[in-house]
Design a protein around this motif. Structure first.
Motif, PDB file in Angstrom:
ATOM      1  N   PRO A 176      39.569  73.047  37.706  1.00  0.00           N
ATOM      2  CA  PRO A 176      39.298  72.082  38.973  1.00  0.00           C
ATOM      3  C   PRO A 176      38.760  72.722  39.962  1.00  0.00           C
ATOM      4  O   PRO A 176      39.201  73.944  40.506  1.00  0.00           O
ATOM      5  CB  PRO A 176      40.644  71.446  39.235  1.00  0.00           C
ATOM      6  CG  PRO A 176      41.628  72.529  38.817  1.00  0.00           C
ATOM      7  CD  PRO A 176      41.256  73.345  37.615  1.00  0.00           C
ATOM      8  N   LEU A 177      37.650  72.033  40.515  1.00  0.00           N
ATOM      9  CA  LEU A 177      37.286  72.703  41.877  1.00  0.00           C
ATOM     10  C   LEU A 177      37.603  71.798  42.910  1.00  0.00           C
ATOM     11  O   LEU A 177      38.178  70.857  42.836  1.00  0.00           O
ATOM     12  CB  LEU A 177      35.634  72.884  41.431  1.00  0.00           C
ATOM     13  CG  LEU A 177      35.080  73.463  40.493  1.00  0.00           C
ATOM     14  CD1 LEU A 177      33.608  73.438  40.500  1.00  0.00           C
ATOM     15  CD2 LEU A 177      35.474  74.888  40.604  1.00  0.00           C
ATOM     16  N   ASP A 178      37.323  72.252  44.130  1.00  0.00           N
ATOM     17  CA  ASP A 178      37.923  71.450  45.523  1.00  0.00           C
ATOM     18  C   ASP A 178      37.129  70.410  45.656  1.00  0.00           C
ATOM     19  O   ASP A 178      37.946  69.286  46.372  1.00  0.00           O
ATOM     20  CB  ASP A 178      37.414  72.510  46.647  1.00  0.00           C
ATOM     21  CG  ASP A 178      38.306  73.680  46.751  1.00  0.00           C
ATOM     22  OD1 ASP A 178      39.355  73.841  46.227  1.00  0.00           O
ATOM     23  OD2 ASP A 178      37.807  74.959  47.511  1.00  0.00           O
ATOM     24  N   ASP A 179      35.934  70.217  45.317  1.00  0.00           N
ATOM     25  CA  ASP A 179      35.235  68.823  45.074  1.00  0.00           C
ATOM     26  C   ASP A 179      35.807  67.739  44.041  1.00  0.00           C
ATOM     27  O   ASP A 179      35.113  66.831  43.901  1.00  0.00           O
ATOM     28  CB  ASP A 179      33.676  68.856  45.214  1.00  0.00           C
ATOM     29  CG  ASP A 179      33.203  69.557  44.019  1.00  0.00           C
ATOM     30  OD1 ASP A 179      34.279  69.858  42.985  1.00  0.00           O
ATOM     31  OD2 ASP A 179      32.105  69.815  43.702  1.00  0.00           O
ATOM     32  N   GLY A 180      36.629  68.198  43.371  1.00  0.00           N
ATOM     33  CA  GLY A 180      36.995  67.201  42.211  1.00  0.00           C
ATOM     34  C   GLY A 180      36.375  67.367  40.765  1.00  0.00           C
ATOM     35  O   GLY A 180      36.866  66.830  39.773  1.00  0.00           O
ATOM     36  N   THR A 181      35.269  68.112  40.753  1.00  0.00           N
ATOM     37  CA  THR A 181      34.801  68.314  39.536  1.00  0.00           C
ATOM     38  C   THR A 181      35.558  69.538  38.833  1.00  0.00           C
ATOM     39  O   THR A 181      36.352  70.078  39.297  1.00  0.00           O
ATOM     40  CB  THR A 181      33.196  68.844  39.823  1.00  0.00           C
ATOM     41  OG1 THR A 181      33.235  70.003  40.637  1.00  0.00           O
ATOM     42  CG2 THR A 181      32.492  67.935  40.556  1.00  0.00           C
ATOM     43  N   ARG A 182      35.045  69.793  37.551  1.00  0.00           N
ATOM     44  CA  ARG A 182      35.805  70.676  36.741  1.00  0.00           C
ATOM     45  C   ARG A 182      34.771  71.365  36.077  1.00  0.00           C
ATOM     46  O   ARG A 182      33.854  71.084  35.524  1.00  0.00           O
ATOM     47  CB  ARG A 182      36.508  70.134  35.844  1.00  0.00           C
ATOM     48  CG  ARG A 182      37.801  69.194  36.300  1.00  0.00           C
ATOM     49  CD  ARG A 182      38.483  68.494  35.360  1.00  0.00           C
ATOM     50  NE  ARG A 182      39.772  68.962  34.747  1.00  0.00           N
ATOM     51  CZ  ARG A 182      40.835  69.450  35.357  1.00  0.00           C
ATOM     52  NH1 ARG A 182      41.131  68.876  36.538  1.00  0.00           N
ATOM     53  NH2 ARG A 182      41.610  70.070  34.779  1.00  0.00           N
TER      54      ARG A 182
END
Length: 179
Positions: free
Chosen positions: A144-150
């Motif tokens: 998971p990334l900070d912006d909600g994407t993976r």
């Protein structure tokens, strides 16, 4: 990121090993029947799943009686043959269309390998188009990334694991007949 990814991948592989054991065993029996009946086991991969075809036909552990599906006409398939189709997602339109066509045209076995998305996301039921379905469990990125994407969808990696599970289980079955 790498630590998260490797931990998540290990979990997916364990899940395949545990939850797909019966599907792998049944598939291996069908594939062993094809080999013992002097049939052919055809492999077809879509997108990154060409890796499964490459491993099955050119890797150190080639599949007995293995062949590339792209080199055969549907009308040439025999009832003793099997077709293994690998795709990113089990409801992939191209893969489902191919499996459906093989099932309509021939009496050979069809095994479909790919990730099973949630029912709400899938537009078809892959079990309707294949004799056996092996779920690779890879349906989204693992990191998971900070912006909600993976990031890090390991579909090719898990499909190769599923291939090796099939290969090893089929070899184990065939060894009983070789003795």
């Amino acid at each position: 990121m790498l630590k998260i990814f490797s931990t998540q991948v290990a979990g997916l592989l364990k899940s395949i090993s545990d939850k797909e054991e019966q599907s792998i065993e049944e598939s291996s029996r069908l594939l062993a029947q094809s080999v013992l009946s002097e049939g052919t086991v055809y492999f077809k991969g879509f997108y990154e799943m060409e890796a499964v075809v490459s491993e099955a036909l050119s890797g150190e552990n080639k599949f007995r009686a293995g062949a590339n599906f792209t080199e055969v006409e549907l009308s040439d398939l025999l009832p003793v043959d099997s077709v293994v189709v690998a795709t990113r997602y089990l409801d992939d339109e191209k893969a489902v269309e191919l499996c459906s066509e093989v099932r309509k045209t021939t009496e050979c076995n069809v095994i479909l390998i790919g990730g099973r998305r949630k029912d709400a996301e899938m537009n078809v039921n892959p079990d309707d188009f294949a004799d056996i379905v092996i779920d690779t469990k890879a349906v989204r990125g693992l990191v998971p990334l900070d912006d909600g994407t993976r990031l890090g969808l390991p579909s090719g990696l898990t499909a190769l694991f599923a291939y090796y599970a099939l290969f090893l289980t089929t070899e184990e079955i065939l060894e009983e007949y070789d003795e």
